[in-house]
Design a protein around this motif. Sequence first.
Motif, short mmCIF file in Angstrom:
data_model
loop_
_atom_site.label_atom_id
_atom_site.label_comp_id
_atom_site.label_asym_id
_atom_site.label_seq_id
_atom_site.Cartn_x
_atom_site.Cartn_y
_atom_site.Cartn_z
N PHE A 1 57.14 38.93 36.07
CA PHE A 1 57.36 37.74 35.27
C PHE A 1 57.95 38.10 33.91
O PHE A 1 57.90 39.25 33.47
N GLU A 2 58.49 37.07 33.24
CA GLU A 2 58.82 37.21 31.83
C GLU A 2 57.52 36.97 31.05
O GLU A 2 57.01 35.84 31.02
N ALA A 3 57.00 38.02 30.45
CA ALA A 3 55.63 37.99 29.94
C ALA A 3 55.40 36.89 28.91
O ALA A 3 54.37 36.20 28.95
N GLU A 4 56.33 36.70 28.00
CA GLU A 4 56.14 35.70 26.95
C GLU A 4 56.09 34.29 27.54
O GLU A 4 55.18 33.51 27.24
N ALA A 5 57.05 33.99 28.39
CA ALA A 5 57.10 32.64 28.97
C ALA A 5 55.93 32.40 29.92
O ALA A 5 55.35 31.31 29.94
N ALA A 6 55.57 33.41 30.70
CA ALA A 6 54.43 33.27 31.62
C ALA A 6 53.13 33.09 30.84
O ALA A 6 52.25 32.32 31.24
N SER A 7 52.99 33.80 29.72
CA SER A 7 51.79 33.66 28.89
C SER A 7 51.69 32.24 28.33
O SER A 7 50.59 31.65 28.30
N ASP A 8 52.82 31.69 27.90
CA ASP A 8 52.81 30.32 27.40
C ASP A 8 52.40 29.34 28.50
O ASP A 8 51.64 28.39 28.25
N GLU A 9 52.88 29.57 29.72
CA GLU A 9 52.53 28.69 30.83
C GLU A 9 51.05 28.81 31.18
O GLU A 9 50.38 27.81 31.45
N VAL A 10 50.51 30.03 31.16
CA VAL A 10 49.09 30.22 31.41
C VAL A 10 48.26 29.49 30.37
O VAL A 10 47.28 28.79 30.71
N THR A 11 48.64 29.61 29.11
CA THR A 11 47.92 28.93 28.04
C THR A 11 47.92 27.42 28.25
O THR A 11 46.92 26.74 28.01
N ARG A 12 49.03 26.89 28.72
CA ARG A 12 49.13 25.46 29.00
C ARG A 12 48.26 25.05 30.19
O ARG A 12 47.63 23.98 30.19
N LEU A 13 48.20 25.89 31.21
CA LEU A 13 47.47 25.56 32.43
C LEU A 13 45.96 25.64 32.26
O LEU A 13 45.21 24.91 32.92
N LEU A 14 45.49 26.53 31.39
CA LEU A 14 44.05 26.76 31.29
C LEU A 14 43.34 25.60 30.58
O LEU A 14 43.74 25.16 29.50
N ALA A 15 42.28 25.14 31.21
CA ALA A 15 41.38 24.18 30.57
C ALA A 15 40.59 24.90 29.48
O ALA A 15 40.51 26.14 29.47
N PRO A 16 40.01 24.18 28.52
CA PRO A 16 39.21 24.82 27.47
C PRO A 16 38.15 25.76 28.07
O PRO A 16 37.44 25.41 29.00
N GLY A 17 38.11 26.98 27.54
CA GLY A 17 37.17 27.98 28.03
C GLY A 17 37.64 28.72 29.25
O GLY A 17 36.91 29.56 29.79
N GLY A 18 38.87 28.44 29.71
CA GLY A 18 39.38 29.05 30.93
C GLY A 18 39.72 30.53 30.79
O GLY A 18 39.79 31.08 29.68
N VAL A 19 39.95 31.18 31.93
CA VAL A 19 40.13 32.62 31.99
C VAL A 19 41.42 32.95 32.76
O VAL A 19 41.73 32.33 33.77
N LEU A 20 42.15 33.94 32.25
CA LEU A 20 43.27 34.55 32.98
C LEU A 20 42.81 35.90 33.50
O LEU A 20 42.27 36.71 32.75
#
Length: 299
Positions: A164-183
Amino acid sequence: MPDPVDPPVPAISARDEPRFGSAERKGALAAAFQSQGEDYDRLRPGYPPAVLDAILAEVSGAGPRAVDLGAGTGKLSWALAQRGLAVTAVDTSRAMLETALRRGPSADPDAGSAPAAPTLDTLSTLSTLSTLSTLATQVAPAEATGLPDSSAELVTVAQAWHWFEAEAASDEVTRLLAPGGVLALVWNMLDVTIPWVHRLSRIMHAGDIHREDFTPTVGPGLARASRSVHQWADPMVTGDVIDLARTRSYVITAPEERRAKVLANLDWYLHDHLGHAPGSTVHVPYRTDLFLYRVTGSL
């Protein structure tokens, strides 16, 4: 078994992540997997229970939701579904996700006949009455899944973050995670601290061997909560160990002559050099590296 003949070899890679040379080469190698779904699913190892336990210990919420990015043939997706999570498997390869749906929640050959295989064109979920496990699928890149905001308590990436493109994928993960969520970032790697396995990895051109203290590159919106390493062994017959090389991007994209040479060298190494009888079982040592992250400020 350790090789008593070979001298000690350097066991620690200098890599934090695979080296691709160029963006074009990275794209070509990533695309090579799309036609390898059945072999990849049959030959690549799953994930040990201790790794699943460590992930789920950090996930809160009743009936938690998970998004598995770069899900491939669904090895981790189905393992999470069997633990009671509502899982959406995301991958750019329609063929890989179709393999995941055909595969179902168990790859155990003694588990009985699989249900009739659906396709992504007609069905996006597969329910298996024996386990009540369900898997949803989404054909999309990890950097832009099209899934709703805060749609998961857990986002997982197994064997795929480096594609993945780390920066863009990280932004998408942050958007997907509910409060308190885990990657959870997970890698299975051959345990090259064992000399005979180190040589095996060199012969099959295993490009996903990292340095022992490697750290994945993630965006500033994610903070590492923990890291753990789990050592285990995958029992495989010798022919499957040889075929495992066919799932490596280097071998998939190599000219036929070079591919045949790699497979012949593996045959020699396992049967002649190490002395395993053809068709016998080899316990192939692995290490699974698990990195857990939370959104910055939520630790």
